[in-house]
Design a protein around this motif. Sequence first.
Motif, short mmCIF file in Angstrom:
data_model
loop_
_atom_site.label_atom_id
_atom_site.label_comp_id
_atom_site.label_asym_id
_atom_site.label_seq_id
_atom_site.Cartn_x
_atom_site.Cartn_y
_atom_site.Cartn_z
N ARG A 199 43.20 38.43 22.00
CA ARG A 199 43.14 37.23 22.84
C ARG A 199 41.73 36.72 23.05
NH1 ARG A 199 47.79 38.18 27.38
NH2 ARG A 199 49.40 37.22 26.11
N PRO A 200 41.54 35.40 23.04
CA PRO A 200 40.25 34.84 23.45
C PRO A 200 39.93 35.32 24.87
CG PRO A 200 41.69 33.12 22.57
CD PRO A 200 42.53 34.36 22.69
N LEU A 201 38.65 35.64 25.10
CA LEU A 201 38.24 36.23 26.39
C LEU A 201 38.80 35.56 27.65
CD1 LEU A 201 34.49 37.34 26.31
CD2 LEU A 201 36.50 38.72 26.91
N PRO A 202 38.65 34.22 27.77
CA PRO A 202 39.16 33.62 29.01
C PRO A 202 40.68 33.84 29.17
CG PRO A 202 37.81 32.06 27.79
CD PRO A 202 38.02 33.22 26.89
N LYS A 203 41.40 33.83 28.05
CA LYS A 203 42.86 34.02 28.12
C LYS A 203 43.20 35.44 28.55
CE LYS A 203 44.25 30.03 26.30
NZ LYS A 203 44.36 29.04 27.38
N LEU A 204 42.38 36.39 28.12
CA LEU A 204 42.60 37.79 28.50
C LEU A 204 42.67 37.89 30.03
CD1 LEU A 204 42.48 40.82 27.25
CD2 LEU A 204 40.17 40.80 28.17
N LEU A 205 41.72 37.21 30.69
CA LEU A 205 41.66 37.25 32.15
C LEU A 205 42.73 36.36 32.77
CD1 LEU A 205 37.79 36.93 32.37
CD2 LEU A 205 39.12 39.02 32.72
N GLU A 206 42.87 35.18 32.20
CA GLU A 206 43.79 34.19 32.76
C GLU A 206 45.23 34.71 32.75
OE1 GLU A 206 43.40 30.57 30.53
OE2 GLU A 206 45.33 29.83 31.27
N TYR A 207 45.59 35.45 31.69
CA TYR A 207 46.98 35.92 31.56
C TYR A 207 47.23 37.23 32.27
CZ TYR A 207 47.73 32.32 28.00
OH TYR A 207 47.85 31.12 27.33
N SER A 208 46.23 37.71 33.05
CA SER A 208 46.47 38.93 33.81
C SER A 208 47.40 38.63 34.96
CB SER A 208 45.17 39.48 34.40
OG SER A 208 45.48 40.38 35.44
N GLU A 225 34.68 30.89 34.69
CA GLU A 225 33.62 31.09 35.69
C GLU A 225 33.29 32.57 35.87
OE1 GLU A 225 34.51 29.20 39.52
OE2 GLU A 225 34.81 27.35 38.35
N LEU A 226 34.35 33.38 35.86
CA LEU A 226 34.11 34.82 36.03
C LEU A 226 33.22 35.36 34.91
CD1 LEU A 226 36.07 37.54 37.51
CD2 LEU A 226 35.44 37.92 35.13
N LEU A 227 33.47 34.88 33.69
CA LEU A 227 32.65 35.34 32.56
C LEU A 227 31.20 34.88 32.74
CD1 LEU A 227 35.22 34.60 29.72
CD2 LEU A 227 34.43 36.87 30.45
N GLU A 228 31.03 33.66 33.24
CA GLU A 228 29.68 33.15 33.51
C GLU A 228 28.98 34.03 34.54
OE1 GLU A 228 29.32 28.90 34.66
OE2 GLU A 228 30.57 28.59 32.85
N LYS A 229 29.70 34.34 35.63
CA LYS A 229 29.13 35.19 36.67
C LYS A 229 28.70 36.54 36.12
CE LYS A 229 31.38 33.43 40.80
NZ LYS A 229 32.60 33.55 41.60
N ALA A 230 29.46 37.03 35.14
CA ALA A 230 29.14 38.33 34.55
C ALA A 230 28.03 38.22 33.51
CB ALA A 230 30.39 38.93 33.90
N GLY A 231 27.61 36.98 33.23
CA GLY A 231 26.56 36.75 32.25
C GLY A 231 27.00 37.07 30.83
N VAL A 232 28.26 36.77 30.55
CA VAL A 232 28.80 37.06 29.21
C VAL A 232 29.23 35.74 28.56
CG1 VAL A 232 30.76 38.09 27.99
CG2 VAL A 232 29.52 39.42 29.71
N GLU A 233 28.71 35.50 27.36
CA GLU A 233 29.08 34.29 26.62
C GLU A 233 30.54 34.39 26.19
OE1 GLU A 233 27.35 31.62 25.99
OE2 GLU A 233 25.33 32.26 26.57
N ALA A 234 31.32 33.35 26.50
CA ALA A 234 32.73 33.38 26.10
C ALA A 234 32.90 33.01 24.63
CB ALA A 234 33.54 32.43 26.97
N TRP A 240 35.95 31.50 20.11
CA TRP A 240 36.10 32.38 21.26
C TRP A 240 35.83 33.82 20.88
CZ3 TRP A 240 36.04 30.01 25.63
CH2 TRP A 240 36.64 28.75 25.77
N ARG A 241 35.13 34.52 21.75
CA ARG A 241 34.98 35.96 21.55
C ARG A 241 36.19 36.66 22.18
NH1 ARG A 241 29.70 37.75 24.23
NH2 ARG A 241 29.54 39.42 22.71
#
Length: 466
Positions: A199-208, A225-234, A240-241
């Motif tokens: 899964r693309p990173l944002p989807k991994l979180l979004e689909y939790s 936004e959560l990925l940004e806060k963690a300082g991780v490029e999506a 998508w990573r």
Amino acid sequence: MEIDLDGSFLERAHECAEFLRDAGDLLLVSHIDADGLTSAGVASTALDRAGIDHETRFSKQLDDDDLDQIEEDGYDVVLFTDFGSGLLDEVVERDFTPVVADHHQPNGDCDYHLNPLLFDIDGSSELSGAGTAYVLARALEEDDDNRDLAALAVVGAVGDMQNQGGGLTGANREVVREGVEAGVLEAKQDLLLFGRQTRPLPKLLEYSTDVFIPGISKNSSGAKELLEKAGVEAKNGDGWRRWVDLSGDERDRVTNTLFRECAKRGVDSGQIEELVGETYTLLNEEPGTEMRDASEFSTLLNSTARYERADVGFAVCKGDRGEALAEARDLLNGHRSNLRAGVEFVGDNGVTKLDNLQYFDAGDEIRDTIVGIVAGMSYSLSEVDRSKPVIAFADADGENEKKVSSRGTKSLVRQGLNLAEVMSECSSAVGGDGGGHDIAAGATIPEDAVDEFVDEVDTVVAEQIS
Ligand SMILES: [Mn+2]
């Protein structure tokens, strides 16, 4: 309890294996679900390696018609995997010799009956059908070969939800250990969100939605936004990573940020802990594919099984990474869009709430093979209450019958909810039958008994949770 590979369980496995070597016309019959498909994959691969000819077929639920057909086809020996124990008293009457590698409650016995329950190992939580087939596979080889099949055995255990509570336990740990030693498996603590490989990173979180995180679950900008806060490029240059593309340090940052945000957003600490657990990586599989992760692999297999394409799932278990894999992925995509449509149906039509449960009747709008998953996913809808189990009805194949699926949450299970008991007791009270797991169970009931059934469920759930 640990599997005793030198003890009586393995001794029985050796007796079964020796018998299979001279089996004559041999048929392998297995259950159609992720555990059944991997059971067949393990058994069939081991038989191939031992030079034992066999044919393979699958059944959704072993019954007299299946046995009639097998008898008619004139096999000398039939190896049943992931089912067979429950029907043994009838199987032994038939005109073939049964060998059974199963983990369900036995009804009857035979000479070649391999079942953890006969050896004081809990078949519902500590060894799956595929794990049992794995013990047989180990007995079919004199040296340490076939340990690579531990990877498939773990996929089966995960498919049967034996990793609930943060990881595999009991005899399953022995299977994990052998897979790790053989270099085919990695077991490590990681984020339990589904789709770490694909899964693309944002989807991994979004689909939790197992653990619902307000503002992140079902919220794509919140997830980004959560990925940004963690300082991780999506994203990187290619798009998508995925979780599997992150460095260990990046994964830690996302996990820690996620924990902090959960706490801030009022997710209770028990639920936050459930976001992390043991994950199983199949090291011989290509990174970024479904097969690399035990949980994604079992989902891929289930989506072939739910659409009666056991042949496809089985071929993938036996190593087909071409046509069969492409077909399995098509089935998975179709499955996902059916699930989306199912959840939409629940959202549009709503649920009926009683004191201790909520339910919906999908009629023929949702397939009875997926309505349980839809019930679990419906917790992500705002109208569905996380403090009560969801009971779902769908029209069954059989006439005048309703298929019932039920789903709870881990926090309800901690409070005492046991849906296996609920489904079994309440269905037999209205002339049906059922069973399953504490968090997810099913039943079949007469179609005119729905109202009576939900009243029964309401009462039993109240007793369990009080
Ligand atoms: Mn099973």
